[in-house]
Design an enzyme around this catalytic site. Structure first.
Site, PDB file in Angstrom:
ATOM      1  N   CYS A 159      13.017  68.933  39.444  1.00 49.38           N
ATOM      2  CA  CYS A 159      11.708  69.659  38.266  1.00 49.38           C
ATOM      3  C   CYS A 159      12.308  69.912  37.111  1.00 49.38           C
ATOM      4  O   CYS A 159      12.955  68.930  36.343  1.00 49.38           O
ATOM      5  CB  CYS A 159      11.228  70.725  39.012  1.00 49.38           C
ATOM      6  SG  CYS A 159       9.692  71.177  38.139  1.00 49.38           S
TER       7      CYS A 159
ATOM      8  N   HIS B  90       9.259  69.234  44.650  1.00 53.30           N
ATOM      9  CA  HIS B  90      10.106  70.356  45.228  1.00 53.30           C
ATOM     10  C   HIS B  90      10.336  70.195  46.397  1.00 53.30           C
ATOM     11  O   HIS B  90       9.755  70.790  47.215  1.00 53.30           O
ATOM     12  CB  HIS B  90       9.657  71.894  44.785  1.00 53.30           C
ATOM     13  CG  HIS B  90       9.877  72.034  43.508  1.00 53.30           C
ATOM     14  ND1 HIS B  90      10.677  72.653  42.851  1.00 53.30           N
ATOM     15  CD2 HIS B  90       8.638  72.109  42.648  1.00 53.30           C
ATOM     16  CE1 HIS B  90      10.377  72.906  41.489  1.00 53.30           C
ATOM     17  NE2 HIS B  90       9.264  72.718  41.105  1.00 53.30           N
TER      18      HIS B  90
ATOM     19  N   GLU C 212      12.870  71.804  48.054  1.00 52.24           N
ATOM     20  CA  GLU C 212      13.479  73.012  48.646  1.00 52.24           C
ATOM     21  C   GLU C 212      12.085  73.676  49.020  1.00 52.24           C
ATOM     22  O   GLU C 212      12.375  74.887  49.718  1.00 52.24           O
ATOM     23  CB  GLU C 212      14.302  73.807  47.855  1.00 52.24           C
ATOM     24  CG  GLU C 212      13.762  74.473  46.336  1.00 52.24           C
ATOM     25  CD  GLU C 212      13.023  73.645  45.323  1.00 52.24           C
ATOM     26  OE1 GLU C 212      13.140  72.194  45.658  1.00 52.24           O
ATOM     27  OE2 GLU C 212      12.988  74.092  44.270  1.00 52.24           O
TER      28      GLU C 212
END
Lengths: 213, 724
Positions: free
Chosen positions: A87, A195, A197
């Site tokens: 990002c 993302h 994560e």
């Protein structure tokens, strides 16, 4: 156990999330503060997390790209260390010219948080080594400046050199050629807008992100 | 002289009787800076002068409550060493004047209330009320507010996990923007309070420099709107979420290192309220030289400095020996930290300007002697005391299943993802349920338990009856928490009402508060924080009474949450009905077709029902569940069918009547479910089976794909210029 350097800038806000993801897959994270230099040899690899470094002032990623820690990161890149930007981390790596192209305001001009499907185009030797070409993965995006742009010539070059990392199944932001993530020429540096994560457990809506760490 | 005085009273928004009270207290006329101090601290916004008498009666204690009213936010003990702080606050007036900055600074302000206490913010929620889409400026307001909330929350890195948006003509010229924040304390995180103490300690100013923005903001928010509201734009604050992010990290760090004695953010009335409240709470004095305050504009006067509502600033008390370490941490984050004064033993706030005393007052006199008004109100009488059965099938609009298409494609019943997709719902990597669900859920960092966050208050129920609406503001969200297996713990509220000087408004206020309070007590969910926003009135028209609530609940884990849509085929669809209260609902109101019902204010047995439902959910006795709300049963079924799994339903109840309360569940084991749930006032009926791809309601049928398309169209139909 691999030691992973996690960069922190003022305004980085996915740093702790990346930290947990790195720990979850059994590696050891260590903070790298934006004002400090580091010795690449102390690490296995590096991650530049997402967020709003410097409040997105001037242009997202533009100020962070010139922070002292980036000098060391550039050295690490030259030595071939794996570097992963997510990002805002992707935006910073593009601004630092460690990755080709730029990230512009989404074509619809709004911030967008939604789950997306991605197609893996080329696997990375460290971040996503278990991924296979053509594999579909599911995870969230959350950005206002995710519209990837490269010139036609450069697009052809990165396609020919197999530098495209992953693409959107349905383009959410106007990116050229549906590109969600790219690698540098040497393929040690990789960046993506989605993302991973935030897709580490079933209760998050997907655990496909685990394969990226 | 007399003309001069009335001019002054007008400037400082102080009434004649209040002026006389001030003269009595001082034994003379106020002078200089005192005018500004009284103006700010005696404003409705800061002093709660019209509501205090009623707020004192609120149920605010339980064995879990560690901190209730009187601090920046309430704190609840979750056990296992974990705690949460949470609070909701309004930013209605600024958002109507300047929607982006108004909404953004609303988020910023509520976040500061949370991390001031030492808690790391982990979730945001927002409760929005707008006027009709076609009302003047409404698209601009919706756009600005949503961008503002996103612009701040996304940047500062706190996920928005739930919200509500309502539309009604009563908000055409006074929108409501309420923001809630939840913060987390792990085992090792200290709680910090705002009580100044330790004579000789430093008073330290940290964060952003003081500018001209927001001067007189608190008294602006305590007035009704007129045609000149645009002229009030300079009283709106400007936010910088980047600065706030730095402030969060720096403050949490110095608190963890035990370098802080007391801390308070500079919110409404800025430096004035933080100085006076910290001194008053600690029973000490503070001496402060205003010429030491870091300024953005060197021409600011002492009065401007005291009243500025510049954002991202904090005042803290620190022992002199710790100041160097504290300053080093703020330096690391690139923030100012400077000593502006010291704690004294004379219980006076002494303000200096370049070393010269310009004002000396007792904080106790200003803060505790603020006026308290017993505004006129009437005892509320509940509507519809004659028992009428819940309508069956029925005729007219409420019986016409085809109305479902109209509802789904309206801004009242359509998809809201245009709003919440502009918010980062997952930063923090702990979100288990995002805004698309009835209850927002985050996983707690250390224990991995689930924290459910849900908002309450349905303006159409409030308009029907303020007492019952108050009950509903607590009971409806409690049932939502219970449906997904969260034990409701505590409540925060944001009481948005019209002009308290009008009997009609105070009657609504008192009735709503009584309804809420009674059921908070019954459900053992204390009200631990909140705010009151009066004067939501433009040109003599009040908004609908809107006491929005925020509830949190606890669940042993975030795994296996029941879905809010159907997803398993061939399960029994069960309709749980509690009690026998009902009304003609939102469809009856917007079509002006009917207004009828029966209300039973006791809701006898609701406590047991909430407990049993929570346990049944935790035990996994049903796969999907949804509390039936606005637009009644058929609309709830349609919402549950949007993911492609529908149901075949045979049911005699009128499709759009709203019952207090009904819950839809899908299960494989009806008998086990009924054993677990049946109790006083509860009935359970199997009304059909889940099936793929279509929803059937008696003789009517929709493909789930068609429902989804209609639902997705709702936003664009009303806000074409905003939809992408």
């Amino acid at each position: 156990m691999r030691k992973v350097g996690v960069l922190r800038f003022p305004g980085t806000n996915c740093d702790r999330d990346i930290w947990h993801a790195v720990e979850q897959v059994g590696d050891t994270p260590q903070w790298l503060w934006y004002q400090d230099r580091f010795n690449p040899k102390d690490f296995d690899s590096f991650i530049v997390p997402g967020g709003f470094s410097y409040g997105d002032y001037l242009r997202s990623g533009a100020l962070a790209a010139h922070a002292p820690v980036m000098q060391s990161l550039k050295e690490a890149s030259e030595l071939g260390y794996p570097i992963f930007g997510v990002c805002n981390g992707f935006q910073i790596l593009c601004e630092a010219q460690l990755l080709p192209g730029v990230l512009m305001r989404n074509s619809h001009l709004r911030f967008l948080d939604t789950m997306v499907d991605l197609t893996v185009i080329n696997a990375h030797k460290r971040f996503g080594q278990k991924l296979e070409k053509g594999q579909k993965v599911h995870m969230p995006i959350a950005h206002a400046d995710g519209c990837y742009y490269v010139s036609d010539d450069d697009l052809k070059r990165i396609q020919d050199n197999q530098q495209i990392y992953c693409t959107y199944v349905r383009n959410p932001n106007g990116s050229v050629a549906d590109i969600a993530g790219v690698m540098n020429k040497n393929k040690n540096v990789v960046g993506m807008m989605p993302h991973p994560e935030r897709a580490m457990y079933e209760w998050m809506g997907s655990c496909d992100g685990q394969k990226f760490f | 002289m007399q003309a001069n005085l009335s001019e002054k009273l007008k400037t400082y928004r102080i009434s004649q009787p209040e002026y006389e009270k001030i003269c009595d207290l001082l034994g003379r006329e106020p002078k200089g800076l005192e005018w500004a101090l009284f103006s700010a601290l005696w404003s409705e916004h800061c002093s709660y002068k019209s509501s205090k008498i009623h707020l004192k009666k609120l149920f605010g204690k339980s064995k879990r409550v560690l901190q209730s009213f009187g601090e920046n936010a309430g704190i609840v003990d979750l056990g296992d060493g974990e705690k949460i702080a949470f609070k909701m606050e309004s930013h209605n007036h600024p958002s109507f004047i300047e929607p982006y900055q108004g909404a953004a600074t609303g988020v910023g302000g509520i976040l500061r209330d949370i991390f001031t206490m030492g808690a790391r913010p982990i979730a945001l929620a927002n409760y929005l009320c707008f006027g009709e889409p076609k009302a003047q400026r409404m698209s601009t307001l919706v756009d600005g507010v949503v961008r503002g909330i996103g612009g701040y929350g996304n940047c500062v890195g706190v996920p928005t996990v739930t919200g509500q948006t309502h539309f009604d003509p009563s908000y055409n010229e006074n929108i409501l923007v309420n923001a809630m924040a939840v913060g987390y304390f792990g085992k090792k995180d200290p709680i910090c309070l705002s009580k100044a103490k330790g004579v000789g300690n430093h008073v330290v100013y940290v964060g952003a420099k003081t500018g001209r923005d927001g001067i007189h903001g608190a008294s602006m928010a305590s007035e009704s709107f007129d045609d000149n509201s645009a002229a009030k734009r300079p009283t709106v604050q400007i936010g910088d979420p980047f600065y706030e992010k730095l402030l969060i990290e720096a403050c949490l760090e110095v608190m963890k290192k035990d370098l802080v004695v007391a801390i308070q953010d500079m919110g409404a009335a800025g430096l004035t309220s933080s100085t006076f409240e910290m001194a008053e709470k600690g029973g000490v004095g503070i001496e402060m030289d205003l010429s030491q305050v870091p300024l953005r504009d060197s021409t600011l006067t002492p009065e401007d400095i005291m009243l500025s509502e510049s954002q991202e600033r904090m005042l803290l008390i620190c022992e002199p020996k710790n100041f160097a370490a504290l300053k080093q941490e703020f330096d690391r984050w690139g923030l100012d930290a400077c000593v502006v004064g010291r704690v004294t033993d004379d219980k006076k706030v002494r303000l200096l300007w370049h070393g010269e005393v310009i004002c000396e007052t007792e904080p106790e006199m200003i803060v505790s002697s603020a006026p308290e008004y017993e505004r006129t109100y009437e005892e509320h009488q509940l509507k519809w005391p004659i028992k009428k059965a819940i309508p069956q099938k029925g005729e007219g609009v409420l019986g016409d299943a085809k109305m479902l298409n109209t509802i789904l494609t309206s801004h009242h019943g359509g998809d809201r993802s245009w709003i919440y997709n502009q918010y980062d719902q997952r930063v923090g990597a702990a979100t288990a349920n995002d805004c698309s669900h009835a209850v927002g859920v985050v996983r707690l960092q250390e224990s991995h338990r689930g924290l459910g966050v849900v908002l309450g208050c349905r303006p159409h129920v409030m308009r029907m009856d303020p007492y019952f609406g108050g009950i509903d503001s607590v009971v409806h969200p409690s049932l939502q928490l219970a449906t997904y297996g969260f034990e409701p713990l505590a409540v925060t509220d944001c009481l948005n009402f019209g002009n308290p000087e009008k009997k009609e408004t105070m009657t609504q206020f008192v009735a709503a508060l009584q309804g809420m309070n009674t059921f908070c007590q019954r459900l053992e969910t204390p009200i631990i924080s909140g705010n009151v926003s009066f004067y939501n009135e433009t040109k003599n028209k009040n908004v609908s009474p809107t006491p929005s609530t925020g509830l949190v609940g606890l669940r042993p884990s975030v795994e296996n949450l029941p879905h809010d849509s159907f997803y398993k085929e061939n399960q029994d669809v069960v309709l749980l009905t509690f009690g026998s209260s009902w009304f003609s609902g939102f469809l009856g109101e917007i079509t002006q077709a009917t207004s009828d019902g029966y209300l039973e204010k006791d809701l006898s047995g609701i406590e047991t029902f909430v407990k049993k439902l929570t346990l049944a959910s935790q035990e996994g006795l049903f796969a999907s569940g949804r509390v039936v709300g606005k637009f009644g049963l058929l609309y709830a079924l349609a919402r549950m069918s949007l993911e492609g799994m529908g149901a075949q339903i045979v049911c005699d109840q009128a499709p759009f009547t709203e019952v207090f309360y009904q819950i839809l569940l899908s299960t494989n084991d009806v008998s086990r479910l009924s054993k677990a749930l049946l109790s006083e006032n509860v009935s359970l009926t199997a009304i059909g089976k889940t099936q793929k791809a279509s929803l059937q309601w008696n003789e009517h049928k929709w493909a789930t794909e068609e429902l989804k398309n209609l639902y997705k169209k709702g936003w664009e139909a009303s806000f074409a210029q905003l939809a992408r």
